[in-house]
Design a protein around this motif. Structure first.
Motif, mmCIF file in Angstrom:
data_model
loop_
_atom_site.group_PDB
_atom_site.id
_atom_site.type_symbol
_atom_site.label_atom_id
_atom_site.label_comp_id
_atom_site.label_asym_id
_atom_site.label_seq_id
_atom_site.Cartn_x
_atom_site.Cartn_y
_atom_site.Cartn_z
ATOM 1 N N ILE B 83 -26.347 23.716 21.483
ATOM 2 C CA ILE B 83 -26.500 22.766 20.004
ATOM 3 C C ILE B 83 -25.789 22.872 19.547
ATOM 4 O O ILE B 83 -25.590 22.116 18.586
ATOM 5 C CB ILE B 83 -28.362 23.106 20.259
ATOM 6 N N ALA B 84 -25.094 24.812 19.523
ATOM 7 C CA ALA B 84 -23.926 24.959 18.345
ATOM 8 C C ALA B 84 -23.461 25.773 19.233
ATOM 9 O O ALA B 84 -24.516 26.288 19.951
ATOM 10 C CB ALA B 84 -25.312 25.449 17.098
ATOM 11 N N SER B 99 -21.278 33.450 25.326
ATOM 12 C CA SER B 99 -20.991 33.235 23.835
ATOM 13 C C SER B 99 -19.963 33.049 23.768
ATOM 14 O O SER B 99 -19.295 33.428 24.106
ATOM 15 C CB SER B 99 -22.086 34.864 23.155
ATOM 16 N N ASP B 100 -20.086 32.163 22.233
ATOM 17 C CA ASP B 100 -18.648 31.621 22.129
ATOM 18 C C ASP B 100 -18.892 31.410 20.400
ATOM 19 O O ASP B 100 -18.039 31.501 19.679
ATOM 20 C CB ASP B 100 -18.466 30.152 22.118
ATOM 21 N N HIS B 101 -19.752 32.204 19.921
ATOM 22 C CA HIS B 101 -19.686 32.212 18.555
ATOM 23 C C HIS B 101 -19.162 33.265 17.891
ATOM 24 O O HIS B 101 -19.287 34.537 18.321
ATOM 25 C CB HIS B 101 -21.260 32.488 17.779
ATOM 26 N N PRO B 102 -18.461 33.060 17.224
ATOM 27 C CA PRO B 102 -17.355 34.849 16.933
ATOM 28 C C PRO B 102 -17.933 35.740 16.124
ATOM 29 O O PRO B 102 -17.964 36.969 15.886
ATOM 30 C CB PRO B 102 -16.429 33.527 15.502
ATOM 31 N N GLY B 103 -19.944 35.027 15.139
ATOM 32 C CA GLY B 103 -19.984 36.242 14.511
ATOM 33 C C GLY B 103 -21.036 36.906 15.700
ATOM 34 O O GLY B 103 -21.936 37.845 14.843
ATOM 35 N N MET B 154 -25.872 28.352 14.028
ATOM 36 C CA MET B 154 -25.284 29.087 15.376
ATOM 37 C C MET B 154 -26.610 29.135 16.251
ATOM 38 O O MET B 154 -27.749 29.150 15.242
ATOM 39 C CB MET B 154 -24.931 30.702 15.097
ATOM 40 N N GLU B 155 -26.902 28.753 16.848
ATOM 41 C CA GLU B 155 -27.877 29.019 18.486
ATOM 42 C C GLU B 155 -27.642 30.158 18.836
ATOM 43 O O GLU B 155 -26.513 30.861 19.236
ATOM 44 C CB GLU B 155 -27.478 27.358 19.633
ATOM 45 N N LEU B 156 -29.124 30.892 18.804
ATOM 46 C CA LEU B 156 -29.553 31.950 19.241
ATOM 47 C C LEU B 156 -30.301 32.342 20.663
ATOM 48 O O LEU B 156 -31.351 31.605 20.995
ATOM 49 C CB LEU B 156 -30.451 32.956 18.938
ATOM 50 N N LEU B 185 -29.406 29.255 11.278
ATOM 51 C CA LEU B 185 -30.561 30.133 13.039
ATOM 52 C C LEU B 185 -30.876 29.701 13.433
ATOM 53 O O LEU B 185 -32.851 28.980 13.174
ATOM 54 C CB LEU B 185 -30.391 31.426 12.936
ATOM 55 N N ILE B 186 -31.095 28.677 15.475
ATOM 56 C CA ILE B 186 -31.711 27.972 15.788
ATOM 57 C C ILE B 186 -32.188 28.759 17.086
ATOM 58 O O ILE B 186 -31.161 28.782 17.921
ATOM 59 C CB ILE B 186 -31.528 26.684 15.890
ATOM 60 N N GLU B 187 -33.124 29.462 17.004
ATOM 61 C CA GLU B 187 -33.068 30.471 18.087
ATOM 62 C C GLU B 187 -33.803 29.336 19.739
ATOM 63 O O GLU B 187 -34.918 28.823 18.823
ATOM 64 C CB GLU B 187 -34.281 31.629 18.142
ATOM 65 N N THR B 188 -33.435 29.488 20.367
ATOM 66 C CA THR B 188 -34.245 28.522 21.679
ATOM 67 C C THR B 188 -34.499 29.580 22.512
ATOM 68 O O THR B 188 -34.228 30.869 22.813
ATOM 69 C CB THR B 188 -32.715 27.788 22.698
ATOM 70 N N ALA B 189 -35.780 30.264 22.923
ATOM 71 C CA ALA B 189 -36.421 30.912 24.063
ATOM 72 C C ALA B 189 -37.181 30.142 25.162
ATOM 73 O O ALA B 189 -37.901 29.139 24.772
ATOM 74 C CB ALA B 189 -37.376 31.616 23.182
ATOM 75 N N THR B 190 -36.031 30.289 26.323
ATOM 76 C CA THR B 190 -36.510 29.391 27.045
ATOM 77 C C THR B 190 -36.783 30.230 28.616
ATOM 78 O O THR B 190 -36.328 32.045 28.881
ATOM 79 C CB THR B 190 -35.956 28.077 27.548
ATOM 80 N N GLY B 191 -36.617 30.016 29.995
ATOM 81 C CA GLY B 191 -36.888 30.786 30.814
ATOM 82 C C GLY B 191 -36.389 29.870 32.478
ATOM 83 O O GLY B 191 -37.110 28.733 32.035
#
Lengths: 250, 424
Positions: B83-84, B99-103, B154-156, B185-191
């Motif tokens: 999503i980001a 991962s594609d976030h530079p930070g 940023m997505e986590l 910061l958006i965290e998605t926790a899934t599996g």
């Protein structure tokens, strides 16, 4: 043949009999009024016809175009062309009026095999209808009936009727809480629907709405049954003499 | 040794792994882990006799023996769409290749720099799950947004793969926004659908003067998962911490948030929704510490429960003596869609300042029969009518989310829950 045919209908709520063998027929294209004193079963009749839970039908039948109305869910009755204008329109906080109206209209259109309307198409139609009812456009943006005055709520009911174009409209005490200007607007809204395939059942305590929507027939409901039927003049007679005379007859 | 179940299993694992855990050679970190292990070893999983855990029973966890996740270094996973720009953790481990976030930085690779920062906010002795995390964390997100910088969105993503045996991972995320910085910061926790795992993350978040963090958490773990998360946030003068947590997945989930407003005019919004189906247990526990004057806090939590599900809300607001002119508000509401569902709600105010405005409320209800009939009388089918009313119930919490990416992700999550619910 009658569009709506009620035969010997009885119903109770919490074990208490409210409707006690009503028979009534509304032919296509006609407007009928059901008048009666408080507690005569007027609202119960409208709720039973619209399919509200909590009422037990203990006898008789109600058909709509020959179809057993009482076997249908409320949404199926609406899809079949029945519309109840509520005496007390329900507030729906968090549900936008535009979203509500469009969802309802599209649900009905779907059952008619008509394409659904997108937001823009819907707004165009809604704005036209609202203008005719002298409703401010911001009523589309607000929650359904939330913060509406009594008159605005009733106009919102008539707006829904104008959008959904039912074949049978039941107007439950639509005149209550309306000043004379609002009453005329509402009556104009109903009269605009008049057509050979549109019928209405106007449920009211008072005669004044019937000055603006002239009924073909007037029925007097007392203690859950029709005790007298006649032409529009019957409403005037009731207004003058009150319900006492007919109550004695019952 | 893996056969040892429950808390003892984790203590054994710590003893075995201690010298090989990331940062084992850093004396300060080894000491931190050692202390946490001692208190976790002594307490074990909290029981319902502990006040903070009265309504959430971790006893079933005590019978499961968890494995260490296998280290996956590449390939083999199909992740949900991004999503980001994102940072990806698979089974608790940082995946640079995904991962594609530079930070994006792995905490494990920077441990020597983190003395005096890692472990400052977390309270392992007070919160046993944070204790377990401190003892065994191997990695996490290390994120710093520089002074005045807008970090964007940023997505986590935390993703768990399916494994034959249950696995446990305890990521430690360390986030710092320098003065005037901002970030969503958006965290998605899934599996994976059949994955069985314990995801036990701990966040330590510093929001410096005038900085603003919007923190969305979408807990959509696999149906058989346990999610126990603890967030610690500290907000300095004029800073804003905005947390929205969706608690919708897993078999048992608890989101615990401890926020301290330590500088004047700091603000905090903690909102959330819990959407539960048959067999689920979800707990949102918040603790808000007003420690400075002129701060404001807003909390709105909504829980929708169907089937035989159970929801918990515990919310404590502490207003210290120094925190004059505090403006605090807390509301939690539950909608029960089934007679078998249960909600426990415990708001708590503890006020030591005398010039404050603090209010809280709680409601529990069912769908309104009149509203439902009104919609159906307009031709709207019953399931759609119910969905509209549930959405209306959630609206107040959802509309508090101003950030568009988060709002969109949230709307999709709510929609997905309702479709799953309608199909059940």
């Amino acid at each position: 043949m009658g569009m709506l045919k009620i035969e010997n209908l009885s119903a109770e709520i919490d074990g208490k009999t409210i409707l006690n063998g009503i028979s009534l027929e509304v032919p296509a294209g006609e407007i009928h009024a059901v008048m009666g004193p408080n507690g005569s079963g007027k609202s119960t009749l409208s709720y039973v016809l619209a399919g509200r839970e909590g009422y037990e039908v203990t006898g008789g039948s109600a058909t709509f175009h020959g179809q057993d109305l009482l076997a249908l869910d409320p949404e199926e009755r609406a899809a079949a062309g029945l519309f109840l204008a509520f005496q007390y329109p329900v507030e729906l906080p968090g549900v936008g009026n535009a979203n509500f109206l469009r969802t309802a209209l599209n649900a009905i259109r779907k059952t008619r095999g008509e394409p659904e309307l997108d937001a823009m198409q819907f707004l165009k139609i809604a704005r036209e209808r609202m203008k005719a009812l002298s409703m401010p456009e911001d009523m589309l943006k607000r929650g359904v009936n939330v913060g509406f005055s009594g008159g605005e709520k009733k106009r919102n009911e008539v707006l829904q009727m104008a959008l959904l174009r039912p074949q049978l409209a039941i107007l439950d005490e639509t005149d209550s809480g309306l000043d004379i200007d609002a009453l005329k607007i509402v009556a104009d809204g109903v009269n605009a629907q008049r057509a050979p395939d549109f019928s209405a059942l106007i449920i009211t305590h008072y005669q004044r709405l019937l000055d603006y929507i002239i009924p073909d027939r007037v029925h007097v409901l007392v203690k859950g049954r029709i005790v007298k039927s006649g032409g529009p003049e019957l409403a005037h007679a009731l207004e003058k003499e009150g319900y006492a005379s007919v109550q004695e007859a019952a | 040794m893996n056969a040892v179940a429950g808390a003892a299993g984790f203590s054994h694992r710590f003893e075995g792994l201690r010298s090989r855990l990331p940062g084992a050679k850093l004396p300060w970190l080894d000491a931190l882990r050692g202390e946490a292990a001692e208190s976790f070893g002594a307490q074990g999983f909290p029981t319902r006799r502990v006040e903070a855990w009265k309504y959430t029973d971790l006893n079933p966890l005590g019978h499961v023996s968890f494995d260490e996740p296998l280290t996956l270094l590449d390939g083999g996973v199909t992740l949900p769409p991004a999503i980001a720009p994102r940072v990806v953790f698979v089974d608790g481990r940082f995946r640079e290749d995904l991962s594609d976030h530079p930070g994006a930085r792995s905490l494990a690779r920077h441990l020597p720099e983190l003395e005096g920062r890692l472990g400052v906010l977390a309270q392992p002795a007070r919160e046993p799950m944070a204790g377990l995390n401190t003892m065994l964390f191997e990695d996490g997100l290390l994120l710093e947004i520089g002074e005045g910088v807008d970090g964007g969105v940023m997505e986590l993503l935390s993703y768990a793969t399916a494994c034959e045996r249950p696995q446990a991972f305890h990521p430690r995320h360390l986030i710092r926004l320098a003065p005037g910085a901002s970030l969503t910061l958006i965290e998605t926790a899934t599996g994976a659908a059949r994955a069985r795992y314990l995801h036990n993350p701990v966040y330590e978040i510093e929001v410096a003067e005038g900085a603003r963090l919007t923190h969305g958490r979408l807990q959509q773990e696999a149906r058989e998962a346990w999610h126990l998360s603890t967030v610690y946030a500290r907000v300095a003068a004029g800073g804003v911490y905005d947390n929205f947590t969706l608690n919708a997945g897993g078999k048992l989930a608890r989101n615990e948030i401890h926020t301290a407003l330590t500088g004047a005019r700091a603000q905090c919004h903690m909102n959330g929704a819990q959407l539960l189906v048959d067999g689920q247990h979800a707990d949102t526990t918040t603790a808000l510490d007003h420690a400075a004057p002129d701060c404001s806090s807003r909390q709105t939590y909504k829980t929708v429960l169907s089937g035989k599900s159970r929801g918990v809300f515990q919310g404590k607001i502490l207003v210290r003596q120094a925190a004059q002119k505090t403006d605090g508000y807390q509301m939690n509401q539950a909608l029960l869609l089934s007679p078998d569902a249960e909600i426990d709600s415990k708001p708590q105010l503890e006020i030591y300042a005398d010039d404050v405005k603090c209010s809280h409320g709680a409601t529990v209800g069912e769908l309104d029969a009149d509203q439902l009939f009104y919609l159906r009388a307009r031709g709207i089918p019953e399931s759609e009518a119910k969905a509209m009313l549930v959405e209306a119930f959630l609206q107040e919490a959802v509309e508090s989310v101003a950030e568009e990416t988060l709002r969109g992700a949230l709307a999709r999550a709510v929609d997905g829950w309702w479709r799953a619910e309608a199909a059940a």
